[in-house]
Structures are given as structure tokens and as C-alpha cells.
Enzyme design. Structure first.
Site, mmCIF file in Angstrom:
data_model
loop_
_atom_site.group_PDB
_atom_site.id
_atom_site.type_symbol
_atom_site.label_atom_id
_atom_site.label_comp_id
_atom_site.label_asym_id
_atom_site.label_seq_id
_atom_site.Cartn_x
_atom_site.Cartn_y
_atom_site.Cartn_z
ATOM 1 C CB SER A 139 -0.856 0.006 1.268
ATOM 2 O OG SER A 139 -1.518 1.240 1.428
ATOM 3 C CE1 TYR A 152 -3.827 -1.817 6.093
ATOM 4 C CE2 TYR A 152 -3.347 0.408 5.358
ATOM 5 C CZ TYR A 152 -3.697 -0.895 5.074
ATOM 6 O OH TYR A 152 -3.900 -1.297 3.775
#
Ligand code: NDP
Ligand code: 8X3
Length: 252
Positions: A139, A152
Site C-alpha cells: 500500500s 496499519y
């Protein structure tokens, strides 16, 4: 050469869209996830085009991961040559001091340890194949930290490091490793992050046109359909209105 792919997290979003584009291009599929009904519905849909089998397991459960891969028939075991490590989610968006330890566990266990378990379980099958490829879903959150992203971010920085490490360790085995690093993609991701709060989830994309799951599935297909000698190491993919993890252009 006939390709066969195992895709984790195929019940939703990017994994589901990837299964669809792979099937459209004649790639046989092992689709996995926890939501059995969705897996079966996707199997019924895609079986019109290619061979599809399902595996139902939680990537956080080490024994379940290995048992599921082991349960595949020999026919599937010999032909899997692509692994898409897509399963994963964010859980919560809170400053470190306010964040929930259970959310930390879910992200480290799912996004990092789950990816490691699946990779270790599938790799012996890939190594027997002359044309193997691992695609990991990283990501932009694994490239740049943002406020309240903390664990995260950490989990996706780990995916970035693991992808680089896999590429180095597997180069002598002829296994390609690609990391796809999306920015904002409108899937169930935000709904999971905000624990079912649709209004807050939708607000993530207010005033801009996010990527779709299909956009990223196309990128994954691009990476796996290159000539044998071409290895896409990583691809950072943003919507037009995003410039970094923190910079977006939003219309009022
Ligand atoms: P979705 O929530 O739509 O899909 C997540 C998928 O992962 C589901 O199929 C879910 O299946 C599966 N999954 C989650 N946890 C587990 C688990 N413990 N065991 C097994 N399967 C699991 O989100 P996306 O499609 O957006 O996310 C896919 C990947 O892309 C993730 O790794 C995410 O971090 C990454 N990503 C997403 C971005 C975005 O903006 N959407 C941007 C950058 C990266 P089930 O619940 O049935 O088990
Ligand atoms: C998902 C993208 O920006 O929500 O990995 O972290 S972001």
C-alpha cells in the site's frame, strides 16, 4: 503456458476483482477467504470460464492455513504457479495512544503473519513450477506513514520489506515477486476499518474519484502477464486526485 493462481481474500474488493480478470484471461483459480457463501457464489460465476476451487480459512490461523493448502488435490498442487497475497484489512484509525490493542493484533496477525503463513505453505508448490510469481498487496501506507495510521502503516511497511526480501531470496529459484501499492481504492476496506460505520467509510472518498478494485486488478494482471524475463518489482498506483498518503485534491 497455462497459469493457475491462488488468491487470498477473494470474497471482496481487489481479490474478487482479480479473480474475475484472471478468469476472463483463462487462469484457473484457487479462491480463498472466510466468507464461504461469497466464495461459493464466485466459484459458480467463474466456473463458467475456468476451473475454480475454494479454500475457506482465516489467514491468521497458522494450522488452518497449512491444512487448507495441504487439502488441495495433487492436480491443483502441481499446477499453482501464481500466489496473490491480497487478504488484509485496516482495523481502526486512531492515534496510537487511543488505539485498540485488539486492532493492533488483527492487523499484525492478518496483514503480516497471515501473508507469511500463506507464502510458506504455498511456496513449496511454486518452487516445483518453472514459472512462479508471488504478488503481494502492499500500500502507499507501506511507503508513507500518516496520522493515526500507526500499526496499519507498520503492517504494510512489513509487507514492503517482506516483498523486497522475498525478491532477493527467491531470485536464484526463478520466482518473480511483485508488490502492488495502491492508494485510495473504494472497496469494503473502509467499512472494515470503521467497523461497519458506512457514513465515515464513505467519507474517506468525499470529493474525489477513488480507484476501483478493477483498476488494481488490472495492474495485478499487467504484472503477471509480462514476458517471462520481465519482473515488475513494485507499482505505486494512485487515483488522479491523490499525490501521497496525505495529499489529496477534493472538490467541495
Ligand atoms: P476488502 O475489505 O474489500 O477485502 C479484504 C479481503 O481480505 C476480503 O476478501 C477478506 O475476506 C480478506 N481477509 C481479511 N482478513 C482476512 C483473514 N484474517 N483471513 C482471511 N481472509 C481475510 O479490502 P480490499 O480489497 O481493499 O483489500 C485487499 C488488500 O488491498 C488488503 O491487503 C489491503 O490492505 C490492500 N489495500 C487496500 C487499499 C484500499 O484503499 N482499499 C489500498 C492499499 C492496499 P473474508 O472477510 O471473507 O475473510
Ligand atoms: C489503504 C490505503 O491510504 O487508506 O492501504 O492507507 S490508505
Amino acid at each position: 503456458m497455462k497459469n493457475t493462481a491462488l488468491i487470498t481474500g477473494a470474497t471482496s474488493g481487489i481479490g474478487q476483482a482479480t479473480a474475475r480478470i484472471f478468469a476472463k484471461n483463462g487462469i484457473d483459480l484457487v479462491i480463498t477467504g472466510r466468507r464461504t457463501e461469497r466464495l461459493e457464489a464466485l466459484q459458480a460465476e467463474l466456473s463458467q470460464k475456468v476451473k475454480v476451487t475454494t479454500l475457506n480459512f482465516d489467514v491468521r490461523d497458522r494450522q488452518a492455513v497449512f491444512a487448507a493448502i495441504d487439502s488441495l488435490s495433487d492436480e491443483w498442487k502441481v499446477k499453482i504457479n501464481i500466489l496473490v497475497n491480497n487478504a488484509g484489512n485496516a482495523h481502526g484509525l486512531a492515534k496510537f495512544q487511543d488505539a485498540d490493542l485488539d486492532d493492533f493484533d488483527a492487523m499484525i496477525d492478518g496483514n503480516v503473519k497471515g501473508l507469511l503463513y500463506v507464502s510458506k505453505a504455498v511456496l513449496p508448490l511454486l518452487l516445483k513450477n518453472g514459472h512462479a510469481h508471488i504478488v503481494n498487496l502492499g500500500s502507499v501506507a507501506g511507503k508513507q506513514v500518516y496520522p493515526a495510521g500507526n500499526v496499519y502503516n507498520a503492517s504494510k511497511f512489513a509487507v514492503d520489506a517482506i516483498s523486497q526480501a522475498m525478491r532477493i531470496d527467491l531470485v536464484d529459484e526463478g520466482v518473480k515477486v511483485t508488490e502492488i501499492e495502491p492508494g485510495l481504492v473504494n472497496t469494503e476496506f473502509s467499512l472494515v476499518r470503521f467497523k461497519g460505520d458506512e457514513k465515515t467509510a464513505d467519507g474517506t472518498y468525499d470529493g474525489l474519484e477513488p480507484l476501483t478494485a478493477e483498476d488494481i486488478a488490472n495492474t495485478i494482471y499487467y504484472a503477471i502477464s509480462q514476458p517471462e524475463h520481465v519482473q515488475i518489482a513494485e507499482l505505486l498506483v494512485f487515483p488522479k486526485a491523490q499525490a501521497s498518503a496525505r495529499d489529496t485534491h477534493r472538490e467541495e
